[in-house]
Motif scaffolding. Structure first.
Motif, PDB file in Angstrom:
ATOM      1  N   VAL A 290      51.937  22.572  -6.966  1.00 51.88           N
ATOM      2  CA  VAL A 290      53.030  21.599  -7.128  1.00 51.88           C
ATOM      3  C   VAL A 290      52.526  20.366  -7.882  1.00 51.88           C
ATOM      4  CG1 VAL A 290      54.637  20.074  -5.894  1.00 51.88           C
ATOM      5  CG2 VAL A 290      54.202  22.356  -5.042  1.00 51.88           C
ATOM      6  N   ARG A 291      51.322  19.962  -7.514  1.00 48.47           N
ATOM      7  CA  ARG A 291      50.747  18.764  -8.102  1.00 48.47           C
ATOM      8  C   ARG A 291      50.521  18.966  -9.604  1.00 48.47           C
ATOM      9  NH1 ARG A 291      45.541  16.442  -8.572  1.00 48.47           N
ATOM     10  NH2 ARG A 291      45.637  14.191  -8.230  1.00 48.47           N
ATOM     11  N   GLU A 292      49.997  20.139  -9.942  1.00 48.23           N
ATOM     12  CA  GLU A 292      49.724  20.412 -11.345  1.00 48.23           C
ATOM     13  C   GLU A 292      51.027  20.441 -12.143  1.00 48.23           C
ATOM     14  OE1 GLU A 292      46.786  23.284 -11.796  1.00 48.23           O
ATOM     15  OE2 GLU A 292      47.129  23.561 -13.948  1.00 48.23           O
ATOM     16  N   GLU A 293      52.021  21.053 -11.543  1.00 46.63           N
ATOM     17  CA  GLU A 293      53.337  21.134 -12.196  1.00 46.63           C
ATOM     18  C   GLU A 293      53.918  19.731 -12.396  1.00 46.63           C
ATOM     19  OE1 GLU A 293      55.739  23.453 -14.103  1.00 46.63           O
ATOM     20  OE2 GLU A 293      54.026  24.289 -13.005  1.00 46.63           O
ATOM     21  N   ALA A 294      53.820  18.923 -11.326  1.00 45.01           N
ATOM     22  CA  ALA A 294      54.410  17.575 -11.373  1.00 45.01           C
ATOM     23  C   ALA A 294      53.663  16.651 -12.320  1.00 45.01           C
ATOM     24  CB  ALA A 294      54.426  16.976  -9.968  1.00 45.01           C
ATOM     25  N   SER A 295      52.361  16.891 -12.460  1.00 42.65           N
ATOM     26  CA  SER A 295      51.570  15.984 -13.298  1.00 42.65           C
ATOM     27  C   SER A 295      51.976  16.068 -14.772  1.00 42.65           C
ATOM     28  CB  SER A 295      50.083  16.274 -13.130  1.00 42.65           C
ATOM     29  OG  SER A 295      49.809  17.560 -13.622  1.00 42.65           O
ATOM     30  N   LYS A 296      52.699  17.144 -15.118  1.00 40.94           N
ATOM     31  CA  LYS A 296      53.195  17.232 -16.500  1.00 40.94           C
ATOM     32  C   LYS A 296      54.322  16.240 -16.726  1.00 40.94           C
ATOM     33  CE  LYS A 296      52.091  22.122 -16.721  1.00 40.94           C
ATOM     34  NZ  LYS A 296      52.668  23.436 -16.395  1.00 40.94           N
ATOM     35  N   GLU A 297      55.036  15.914 -15.657  1.00 43.52           N
ATOM     36  CA  GLU A 297      56.198  15.035 -15.794  1.00 43.52           C
ATOM     37  C   GLU A 297      55.911  13.591 -15.377  1.00 43.52           C
ATOM     38  OE1 GLU A 297      59.316  16.780 -13.533  1.00 43.52           O
ATOM     39  OE2 GLU A 297      59.216  18.658 -14.644  1.00 43.52           O
ATOM     40  N   MET A 298      55.028  13.421 -14.376  1.00 48.18           N
ATOM     41  CA  MET A 298      54.782  12.046 -13.898  1.00 48.18           C
ATOM     42  C   MET A 298      53.284  11.755 -13.830  1.00 48.18           C
ATOM     43  SD  MET A 298      55.725  12.392  -9.875  1.00 48.18           S
ATOM     44  CE  MET A 298      57.143  13.454  -9.852  1.00 48.18           C
ATOM     45  N   ASP A 299      52.977  10.474 -13.844  1.00 48.47           N
ATOM     46  CA  ASP A 299      51.594  10.049 -13.814  1.00 48.47           C
ATOM     47  C   ASP A 299      51.112  10.024 -12.368  1.00 48.47           C
ATOM     48  OD1 ASP A 299      49.182   8.991 -14.230  1.00 48.47           O
ATOM     49  OD2 ASP A 299      49.868   6.981 -14.745  1.00 48.47           O
ATOM     50  N   LEU A 300      50.288  10.980 -12.014  1.00 50.80           N
ATOM     51  CA  LEU A 300      49.814  11.045 -10.629  1.00 50.80           C
ATOM     52  C   LEU A 300      48.417  10.460 -10.486  1.00 50.80           C
ATOM     53  CD1 LEU A 300      51.081  14.550  -9.527  1.00 50.80           C
ATOM     54  CD2 LEU A 300      52.011  12.340  -8.929  1.00 50.80           C
ATOM     55  N   ASP A 301      47.979   9.800 -11.551  1.00 56.78           N
ATOM     56  CA  ASP A 301      46.671   9.171 -11.490  1.00 56.78           C
ATOM     57  C   ASP A 301      46.746   7.984 -10.544  1.00 56.78           C
ATOM     58  OD1 ASP A 301      44.112   8.869 -12.050  1.00 56.78           O
ATOM     59  OD2 ASP A 301      44.354   8.152 -14.112  1.00 56.78           O
ATOM     60  N   LEU A 302      45.749   7.845  -9.698  1.00 50.47           N
ATOM     61  CA  LEU A 302      45.761   6.718  -8.769  1.00 50.47           C
ATOM     62  C   LEU A 302      45.383   5.439  -9.517  1.00 50.47           C
ATOM     63  CD1 LEU A 302      43.940   8.552  -5.898  1.00 50.47           C
ATOM     64  CD2 LEU A 302      46.369   8.144  -6.087  1.00 50.47           C
ATOM     65  N   TRP A 303      45.559   4.322  -8.856  1.00 53.81           N
ATOM     66  CA  TRP A 303      45.108   3.053  -9.390  1.00 53.81           C
ATOM     67  C   TRP A 303      45.872   2.562 -10.592  1.00 53.81           C
ATOM     68  CZ3 TRP A 303      43.710  -0.687  -7.219  1.00 53.81           C
ATOM     69  CH2 TRP A 303      42.872  -0.588  -6.109  1.00 53.81           C
ATOM     70  N   ARG A 304      47.120   2.472 -10.462  1.00 57.69           N
ATOM     71  CA  ARG A 304      47.885   1.932 -11.572  1.00 57.69           C
ATOM     72  C   ARG A 304      48.509   0.580 -11.221  1.00 57.69           C
ATOM     73  NH1 ARG A 304      45.355   3.578 -14.508  1.00 57.69           N
ATOM     74  NH2 ARG A 304      45.460   5.376 -15.869  1.00 57.69           N
ATOM     75  N   GLU A 305      48.896   0.437  -9.971  1.00 55.53           N
ATOM     76  CA  GLU A 305      49.603  -0.784  -9.588  1.00 55.53           C
ATOM     77  C   GLU A 305      49.368  -1.097  -8.109  1.00 55.53           C
ATOM     78  OE1 GLU A 305      53.855   1.429  -8.971  1.00 55.53           O
ATOM     79  OE2 GLU A 305      53.186   0.838 -10.966  1.00 55.53           O
ATOM     80  N   PRO A 306      49.637  -2.341  -7.694  1.00 52.97           N
ATOM     81  CA  PRO A 306      49.452  -2.658  -6.271  1.00 52.97           C
ATOM     82  C   PRO A 306      50.447  -1.884  -5.418  1.00 52.97           C
ATOM     83  CG  PRO A 306      49.691  -4.649  -7.584  1.00 52.97           C
ATOM     84  CD  PRO A 306      50.055  -3.516  -8.462  1.00 52.97           C
ATOM     85  N   ILE A 307      49.999  -1.505  -4.246  1.00 53.16           N
ATOM     86  CA  ILE A 307      50.804  -0.654  -3.360  1.00 53.16           C
ATOM     87  C   ILE A 307      51.313  -1.459  -2.163  1.00 53.16           C
ATOM     88  CG2 ILE A 307      48.772   0.144  -2.041  1.00 53.16           C
ATOM     89  CD1 ILE A 307      51.503   2.508  -3.182  1.00 53.16           C
ATOM     90  N   LEU A 308      50.992  -2.749  -2.147  1.00 51.25           N
ATOM     91  CA  LEU A 308      51.253  -3.595  -0.987  1.00 51.25           C
ATOM     92  C   LEU A 308      52.707  -3.547  -0.496  1.00 51.25           C
ATOM     93  CD1 LEU A 308      50.195  -5.789   0.932  1.00 51.25           C
ATOM     94  CD2 LEU A 308      50.738  -7.460  -0.812  1.00 51.25           C
ATOM     95  N   GLY A 309      53.657  -3.741  -1.430  1.00 47.42           N
ATOM     96  CA  GLY A 309      55.080  -3.782  -1.038  1.00 47.42           C
ATOM     97  C   GLY A 309      55.521  -2.522  -0.311  1.00 47.42           C
ATOM     98  N   PRO A 310      55.341  -1.326  -0.924  1.00 48.11           N
ATOM     99  CA  PRO A 310      55.736  -0.091  -0.249  1.00 48.11           C
ATOM    100  C   PRO A 310      55.045   0.122   1.097  1.00 48.11           C
ATOM    101  CG  PRO A 310      55.274   0.330  -2.561  1.00 48.11           C
ATOM    102  CD  PRO A 310      54.906  -1.088  -2.305  1.00 48.11           C
ATOM    103  N   ARG A 311      53.776  -0.278   1.195  1.00 45.18           N
ATOM    104  CA  ARG A 311      53.040  -0.083   2.443  1.00 45.18           C
ATOM    105  C   ARG A 311      53.627  -0.941   3.564  1.00 45.18           C
ATOM    106  NH1 ARG A 311      48.355   2.742   0.854  1.00 45.18           N
ATOM    107  NH2 ARG A 311      49.510   4.578   0.212  1.00 45.18           N
ATOM    108  N   LEU A 312      53.978  -2.188   3.233  1.00 45.47           N
ATOM    109  CA  LEU A 312      54.582  -3.062   4.249  1.00 45.47           C
ATOM    110  C   LEU A 312      55.911  -2.480   4.697  1.00 45.47           C
ATOM    111  CD1 LEU A 312      53.859  -6.581   2.795  1.00 45.47           C
ATOM    112  CD2 LEU A 312      53.081  -5.717   4.961  1.00 45.47           C
ATOM    113  N   TYR A 313      56.683  -2.004   3.740  1.00 43.27           N
ATOM    114  CA  TYR A 313      57.991  -1.417   4.026  1.00 43.27           C
ATOM    115  C   TYR A 313      57.835  -0.221   4.971  1.00 43.27           C
ATOM    116  CZ  TYR A 313      62.488   0.775   3.022  1.00 43.27           C
ATOM    117  OH  TYR A 313      63.723   1.351   3.131  1.00 43.27           O
ATOM    118  N   GLU A 314      56.845   0.598   4.649  1.00 43.11           N
ATOM    119  CA  GLU A 314      56.576   1.794   5.468  1.00 43.11           C
ATOM    120  C   GLU A 314      56.199   1.408   6.905  1.00 43.11           C
ATOM    121  OE1 GLU A 314      54.094   5.557   4.237  1.00 43.11           O
ATOM    122  OE2 GLU A 314      52.723   3.964   4.804  1.00 43.11           O
TER     123      GLU A 314
END
Lengths: 274, 284
Positions: free
Chosen positions: B140-164
């Protein structure tokens, strides 16, 4: 359905639900108060006496007056506005269904509120989920409920154990989850409760019935939902308690958790069809 | 001032809050801790094999300027990197967790409700089945990586983590942080409070300029290691645990489970939840 809907701008609903001036209490729609007491009057004599004795006790507690004469207490009850607490108290003694009472005075049947679904996310609305779960075999329904309970927010379980429905929590839910833009939500809330109200601060259950009904109208939810118990064991509905409980949990979840529960239910639907 | 001493200051704080939403004892205590952090940074940088400018350029993160690193290691200046830049520095240059950088200890992170579900489901499966789940997700990951950037370390994750986190606890930010709603000083509403502590104002919605002291304060108040708020994939930097049946913490040690968790963490929230839902429905 021939009953005039709460949301239709019919002369009846106009009369029942006047748009309140900010900060001014809204008169209780007399029909609901009268309906509650007419149900009491229909009780057999022994229960009826017990009911009115408890009613007098309630008013004395409410007014913090242990010496209030019985006739004055009853007169107060017959003409005053009723708080949610009072409504739950009397309904609990009567053992009557909220839905029946609301329906008998012309309000809409129980209806789940709609939730905001982010763009590109495919999840069921609460009403659809309710219908989907209800259509499954009992074994599947039980499994889904167990899953939702195990996985759902723990605070929900706490809330569901409370005897009194957490109306303020539901109002907060409406503020947080309504599809309306935030400014519009606050505007509507202030229109219903008065500009000085702070739902984050005021967590008491002292909102009057009339205010609750005004909130229902402003947020377009059914009164049976706003005032119903979170716990399915004190069901206000005649249909499946299992699905009602599951959908109640679904409502307090965030989108990620809703997606997971939605996929879980869909998997059961797929299995059921196969 | 050590990390533990700062934690004690937060634990024993009075109820009054300053105009920024922090408790009033926190900022002076943090300033002392920042001097200690500057010394720690200097020691770590001295151990590096490559030059600082080169190490910084290798990270490819434009917000990390080596000038600010030099300033932070100067004696008497105090540590001044943002939370996001600290995370880049620790993960990409020092290859340690932020918690370890601050306190010399390995953090223990409890999984959020959604991933806990995955860990619990995986624990019930046989090794062969676990392998099957991992291989399926890899596809699934390989398939999805063709469409979206699954590389880590692109942006801060703080907001989503607090929400979670708030959603897991079914609480508002203010009550979660131990404030009484409506009595939190100048910042009345929960969102204003969040904005003031984490600098998550409308012009900085992603938390790119959030100060380390803000995130650290949240970490102390919630008792959750700081890496949970900073790393998109925290599995390599912490001991991962989940809550077992009787409330005890069960460590996740299985390699396949850890792979599944880290691959799931790389997906955006909706896709992650979709995959978890399908997986749980199939294997639970």
């Amino acid at each position: 359905m021939s009953n005039p809907s709460l949301y239709n701008e019919s002369p009846l609903s106009e009369r029942q639900m006047p748009t309140p001036a900010a900060g001014r209490p809204i008169p209780l729609p007399n029909s609901i108060r009268d309906k509650v007491f007419s149900l009491a009057d229909e009780l057999p004599e022994k229960e009826r006496t017990e009911f009115w004795a408890l009613a007098v006790k309630f008013v004395r507690r409410l007014k913090d007056k242990s010496y209030l004469p019985v006739d004055k207490a009853l007169a107060f009850l017959r003409r005053s506005t009723m708080t949610n607490e009072g409504f739950f108290y009397f309904m609990d003694i009567l053992g009557a269904s909220f839905v029946d009472v609301f329906q008998s005075v012309g309000y809409e049947d129980f209806r789940w509120p709609t939730i905001q679904v982010p763009d590109g996310v495919d999840i069921m609305q609460p009403a659809e989920l309710d219908a989907a779960i209800s259509s499954l075999p009992v074994e599947a329904q039980e499994d889904i409920r167990a899953f939702a309970k195990e996985y759902g927010p723990r605070a929900w379980v706490k809330e569901s154990q409370s005897l009194v429905p957490k109306v303020p929590n539901r109002i907060l839910w409406l503020l947080d989850h309504s599809a309306l833009p935030p400014q519009e939500r606050t505007k509507r809330l202030h229109a219903a409760l008065g500009v000085d109200s702070n739902p984050w601060r005021d967590k008491r259950n002292s909102t009057s019935m009339a205010q609750s009904l005004a909130i229902c109208k402003l947020f377009e939810v059914s009164p049976s939902w706003l005032l119903s118990y979170a716990n399915g064991s004190r069901a206000v509905l005649s249909k499946s308690v299992v699905s009602e409980e599951t959908v109640s949990i679904y409502l307090v979840m965030d989108t990620a958790k809703r997606i997971i529960l939605d996929r879980y239910v869909r998997a059961w639907i797929g299995r059921d069809k196969a | 001032m050590t990390y533990q001493e700062l934690a004690d200051v937060v634990a024993n704080m009075s109820n009054g809050t300053s105009e920024y939403g922090y408790h009033k004892e926190y900022v002076p205590a943090y300033q002392e801790f920042a001097l200690e952090l500057g010394r720690r940074l200097d020691a770590r940088l001295s151990e590096l094999d490559i030059s600082i400018p080169r190490a910084v350029r290798r990270t490819g993160v434009p917000t990390l300027a080596f000038a600010s690193i030099y300033r932070s290691r100067k004696p008497g200046k105090g540590y001044s990197l943002t939370a996001f830049n600290t995370a880049v520095l620790c993960y990409n240059i020092f290859h340690i967790s932020v918690h370890e950088f601050l306190s010399d200890e390995t953090p223990t992170i409890q999984l959020p409700a959604t991933l806990q579900l995955v860990a619990k489901t995986m624990a019930k499966l046989s090794p062969a089945k676990r392998r099957e789940v991992r291989d399926e997700l890899a596809r699934v990951r390989e398939e999805a990586s063709k469409e979206m950037d699954l590389d880590l370390w692109r942006e801060p994750i703080l907001g989503p983590r607090l929400y979670e986190l708030f959603n897991d606890k079914y609480q508002s930010y203010a009550s979660f942080m131990g404030y009484d709603n409506g009595k939190s000083g100048k910042n009345r509403g929960p969102y204003a409070l969040q904005a003031s502590i984490l600098n998550g104002s409308p012009d900085n919605p992603d938390g790119l300029r959030t100060l380390l002291r803000g995130v650290l304060f949240v970490s102390f108040r919630t008792g959750i290691p700081i890496d949970y708020f900073l790393a998109m994939d925290y599995t390599p930097y912490a001991d991962i645990v989940y809550r077992g049946g009787n409330g005890r913490k069960v460590p996740v040690e299985d390699r396949d489970t850890l792979y599944v968790l880290r691959w799931l963490l790389a997906f955006p929230m909706e896709k992650q939840a979709d995959l978890i839902g399908q997986m749980v429905a199939k294997y639970r």
